[in-house]
Design a protein around this motif. Structure first.
Motif, PDB file in Angstrom:
ATOM      1  N   CYS A 133     -58.064  84.635 -29.667  1.00  0.00           N
ATOM      2  CA  CYS A 133     -57.560  85.372 -28.511  1.00  0.00           C
ATOM      3  C   CYS A 133     -56.061  85.184 -28.303  1.00  0.00           C
ATOM      4  O   CYS A 133     -55.388  86.092 -27.789  1.00  0.00           O
ATOM      5  CB  CYS A 133     -58.308  84.943 -27.242  1.00  0.00           C
ATOM      6  N   LEU A 134     -55.522  84.027 -28.693  1.00  0.00           N
ATOM      7  CA  LEU A 134     -54.127  83.710 -28.412  1.00  0.00           C
ATOM      8  C   LEU A 134     -53.203  83.864 -29.616  1.00  0.00           C
ATOM      9  O   LEU A 134     -52.010  83.599 -29.505  1.00  0.00           O
ATOM     10  CB  LEU A 134     -54.018  82.276 -27.881  1.00  0.00           C
ATOM     11  N   TYR A 185     -48.515  77.411 -26.231  1.00  0.00           N
ATOM     12  CA  TYR A 185     -47.566  77.517 -25.117  1.00  0.00           C
ATOM     13  C   TYR A 185     -46.796  76.221 -24.816  1.00  0.00           C
ATOM     14  O   TYR A 185     -45.578  76.257 -24.611  1.00  0.00           O
ATOM     15  CB  TYR A 185     -48.307  77.949 -23.850  1.00  0.00           C
ATOM     16  N   ILE A 186     -47.498  75.090 -24.768  1.00  0.00           N
ATOM     17  CA  ILE A 186     -46.861  73.864 -24.293  1.00  0.00           C
ATOM     18  C   ILE A 186     -45.890  73.279 -25.315  1.00  0.00           C
ATOM     19  O   ILE A 186     -44.766  72.894 -24.972  1.00  0.00           O
ATOM     20  CB  ILE A 186     -47.925  72.825 -23.897  1.00  0.00           C
ATOM     21  N   THR A 187     -46.299  73.226 -26.588  1.00  0.00           N
ATOM     22  CA  THR A 187     -45.400  72.684 -27.614  1.00  0.00           C
ATOM     23  C   THR A 187     -44.105  73.478 -27.728  1.00  0.00           C
ATOM     24  O   THR A 187     -43.018  72.875 -27.767  1.00  0.00           O
ATOM     25  CB  THR A 187     -46.115  72.616 -28.975  1.00  0.00           C
ATOM     26  N   PRO A 188     -44.134  74.810 -27.781  1.00  0.00           N
ATOM     27  CA  PRO A 188     -42.855  75.556 -27.786  1.00  0.00           C
ATOM     28  C   PRO A 188     -42.011  75.292 -26.542  1.00  0.00           C
ATOM     29  O   PRO A 188     -40.779  75.227 -26.625  1.00  0.00           O
ATOM     30  CB  PRO A 188     -43.301  77.022 -27.859  1.00  0.00           C
ATOM     31  N   TYR A 189     -42.668  75.136 -25.393  1.00  0.00           N
ATOM     32  CA  TYR A 189     -41.919  74.856 -24.157  1.00  0.00           C
ATOM     33  C   TYR A 189     -41.223  73.499 -24.249  1.00  0.00           C
ATOM     34  O   TYR A 189     -40.043  73.368 -23.896  1.00  0.00           O
ATOM     35  CB  TYR A 189     -42.870  74.886 -22.964  1.00  0.00           C
ATOM     36  N   LEU A 190     -41.951  72.480 -24.716  1.00  0.00           N
ATOM     37  CA  LEU A 190     -41.350  71.161 -24.858  1.00  0.00           C
ATOM     38  C   LEU A 190     -40.199  71.174 -25.856  1.00  0.00           C
ATOM     39  O   LEU A 190     -39.179  70.498 -25.652  1.00  0.00           O
ATOM     40  CB  LEU A 190     -42.415  70.147 -25.293  1.00  0.00           C
ATOM     41  N   ILE A 201     -49.084  66.018 -31.396  1.00  0.00           N
ATOM     42  CA  ILE A 201     -49.937  64.924 -30.917  1.00  0.00           C
ATOM     43  C   ILE A 201     -50.286  65.075 -29.435  1.00  0.00           C
ATOM     44  O   ILE A 201     -51.325  64.589 -28.984  1.00  0.00           O
ATOM     45  CB  ILE A 201     -49.261  63.558 -31.164  1.00  0.00           C
ATOM     46  N   HIS A 202     -49.450  65.758 -28.690  1.00  0.00           N
ATOM     47  CA  HIS A 202     -49.754  65.994 -27.279  1.00  0.00           C
ATOM     48  C   HIS A 202     -51.005  66.851 -27.120  1.00  0.00           C
ATOM     49  O   HIS A 202     -51.795  66.653 -26.173  1.00  0.00           O
ATOM     50  CB  HIS A 202     -48.564  66.685 -26.604  1.00  0.00           C
TER      51      HIS A 202
END
Length: 346
Positions: A133-134, A185-190, A201-202
């Motif tokens: 889906c993503l 989403y989160i890894t690119p933001y970080l 790893i997050h």
């Protein structure tokens, strides 16, 4: 190993050595505090996964560089994806035994195996759905390699408890989904904020480990409020803090996070200081620290490759594969009296 996953390709052997010396000390400090609090962590979801991930992320904040964030070598190849997937298969098969190995014999050990297996199956299902889906209705290999294991991580703290099938399945579904969301989403933001997480790893260890730690708090509270779910003897073995077990689990979870983040920040500052002793970094290139074999006529390393890999010019810029040097600039431009590179053709 978890911490290294966030730092690969951007650190020197000296920095890795310092991290390797400091991190186990903080790990055993966490274990000592956990034992004093009578907190349980049957499969290392809190002391290993949660601690290792956020310690590594804290260090990574200080060894993230603009030149490395979008480097062309920071990515997978078809062969590396195949090898990584083989590792995923073995980990997936073995994870129930990881969580059940030190569980009390009998029902707790059996529950650890069954709960972990159910959670892993659920995380695989949610991983494929979320990835499809993503990712433009295609499957992303990185998601499958990692998020499909999130069900094992999320069970790391509470696998041996009586959380029933619905609890294990819900935890696995949520862990797999949040792991894929993290990669998308989160890894690119970080990364945009200056924190580069090489292997994510997050997403595999940090967030599922935290979810599992929080889930263990609720499982302990439920056990205290419904002691009939366990026998009297079993309850005394599993919940050594008695009525205070849930609060002890909560305290231990946030103590682990505090030690991981603060200890990682101090270690990261030290690692950043050690940058001054390096001779420039070729991001994601093994040739800087290893003598790499060259695929010649006999599959052995050639002297040309050995000397180029050992004595690159001091002003040599971002890393490029040795096979592409001729395409980047003429061979003669790299060879001058100051570079001290000698090549003997045999």
């Amino acid at each position: 190993m978890i911490t290294y996953g966030g730092l690969l390709g951007r650190t020197t052997p000296l920095q890795m050595l310092v991290i390797t010396i400091i991190e186990p000390i903080l790990y055993f400090l966490n274990v000592y505090i956990g034992k004093r609090l009578d907190a349980f962590d049957i499969g290392g979801g809190m002391f290993i996964h949660l601690f290792g991930a956020y310690f590594g992320l804290s260090v990574a904040r200080f060894v993230s560089y603009k030149g490395a964030q979008d480097h062309a070598a920071n990515g997978a190849t078809y062969m590396s994806d195949q090898l990584a997937m083989a590792g995923t298969f073995f980990l997936w098969i073995m994870w129930p035994s990881f969580n059940a190995a030190v569980a009390p014999p009998g029902d707790p050990q059996l529950r650890a195996i069954v709960n972990t297996f159910i959670s892993l199956v659920a995380s695989v299902i949610s991983t494929f759905i979320a990835s499809r889906c993503l990712s433009e209705f295609k499957f992303e290999m990185v998601h499958i390699q990692n998020a499909s294991l999130a069900g094992g991580v999320v069970m790391g703290v509470m696998a041996h408890l009586n959380i029933n099938i619905i609890g294990a399945m819900t935890a696995g579904l949520f862990a797999g989904t949040i792991s894929v969301v993290g990669y998308v989403y989160i890894t690119p933001y970080l990364t945009r904020k200056g924190l580069q997480d090489t292997c994510g790893i997050h997403n595999l260890h940090g967030m599922p480990g935290f979810i599992g730690s929080i889930g263990a708090i609720f499982a302990a509270a439920q056990a205290v409020n419904n002691p009939g779910r366990y026998g009297e003897e079993e309850f005394a073995i599993l919940f050594r803090a008695g009525d205070q077990q849930a609060s002890r689990q909560a305290a231990c979870t946030f103590i682990v996070l505090a030690i991981a983040i603060s200890g990682g920040a101090i270690t990261g500052l030290l690692a950043k200081y050690l940058d001054r002793f390096s001779r420039g970094m070729l991001w994601y290139e093994d040739t800087q620290f290893w003598i790499m074999p060259h695929a010649g006529d006999h599959g052995t390393e050639t002297r040309d490759t050995r000397r180029l890999s050992m004595r690159l010019p001091a002003n040599y810029g971002p890393a490029v594969p040795l096979d592409d040097l001729g395409e980047q600039q003429p061979r003669g431009s790299l060879l001058n009296s100051e570079s001290q590179i000698s090549i003997n053709s045999e």
